[in-house]
Design an enzyme around this catalytic site. Sequence first.
Site, PDB file in Angstrom:
ATOM      1  N   HIS A 316     -47.580 -68.798 -55.346  1.00  0.00           N
ATOM      2  CA  HIS A 316     -48.843 -68.421 -54.724  1.00  0.00           C
ATOM      3  C   HIS A 316     -49.790 -69.612 -54.673  1.00  0.00           C
ATOM      4  CE1 HIS A 316     -52.646 -66.045 -54.199  1.00  0.00           C
ATOM      5  NE2 HIS A 316     -51.853 -65.436 -53.343  1.00  0.00           N
ATOM      6  N   CYS A 317     -49.801 -70.413 -55.728  1.00  0.00           N
ATOM      7  CA  CYS A 317     -50.708 -71.557 -55.793  1.00  0.00           C
ATOM      8  C   CYS A 317     -50.439 -72.585 -54.695  1.00  0.00           C
ATOM      9  CB  CYS A 317     -50.586 -72.245 -57.149  1.00  0.00           C
ATOM     10  SG  CYS A 317     -51.057 -71.257 -58.568  1.00  0.00           S
ATOM     11  N   CYS A 318     -49.188 -72.775 -54.326  1.00  0.00           N
ATOM     12  CA  CYS A 318     -48.835 -73.837 -53.383  1.00  0.00           C
ATOM     13  C   CYS A 318     -48.823 -73.373 -51.936  1.00  0.00           C
ATOM     14  CB  CYS A 318     -47.487 -74.455 -53.747  1.00  0.00           C
ATOM     15  SG  CYS A 318     -46.059 -73.374 -53.455  1.00  0.00           S
TER      16      CYS A 318
END
Length: 326
Positions: A316-318
């Site tokens: 999700h972060c990337c």
Amino acid sequence: MTFRMPAEWAPHEWTWIGFPTYPDEWPGAFEEARQQIASFANALHGKGEDVRLVVAHDGDAEVARGLVTPGVQIVVQKLGDIWLRDTAPIAVMRGTERALVDFGFNGWGGKYRMPGDEDIGARLAAMTGLPTSTQNWVFEGGAVDTDGTGLFVTTEQCLLHPNRNPDLDRGKIETLLAGSLGLSDMLWLGDGLLNDHTDGHVDNLARFVAPGVLALPETSTQDDPNAAIYADARARAKAFGVEVASIPSPGRVVVDGEVIPASYMNFYIGNAAVIVPIYGQPNDQAALEALKPFFPGRKIIGLRSDAILSGGGSFHCCSQQMPAGE
């Protein structure tokens, strides 16, 4: 005209994903992190999603092409870290039309400043041709999650941290998010996960899986380092009035003697698949099974993310989605 930030499960036109560039950011795991990012991109694309892999320069583009399947688009744009959830522009719907919002970025409170990250949002926005507004305050997309109705969730640890916007209290932040992303109500949780470099981003702790339904980790071992954090988040969510869906926690995950913020909550909801980070822990399969009822019609895919996590985040972060126009 009213506007809103769609839930992640709303249809996407494409997904941006960042590709690792600097080996020092991935000590001992750089090549594996690149392979795990490519596996994420391939899994999404394999389910029919348009994937745009953002690489820092032409040399990275050549490496990336050797790792991803044909059809994954390579976008060359200078960037430092890969965490596009926090640096890419965020899309909102203004009626039936899309618009982008580009926020200020200060390297997660000044801790991780890298060339290119300060303006990658503006450059990606310019490539789309969509109308873009600029917000002159510091905000990262991973600090909130929304169910698409105007309800958002965040943590006090991050959004109220003095290393971001020391002059903003919760009321001012809610007003700014109402004016930029369409917030109508905010669920404030407390702290994020132990040793989270982002100062407690909520996308590693709690995620909406349906309107008014918040997924939260649940401990199954006595040594889970985040047990008290999960319990506090659960109590706040129930007091607020949302429905809580329990997802098993990966438990205590230690690398080089340090507890790392491993979480199944950092999943990404694609058009036809939900990509979930797994870590070779006993609860990996149980977490995948727990998510299935909330995403009928989508394939729940668990992929190893431990090398990516060594750089500070996960799937999700990337990534950052571009909602489909109506």
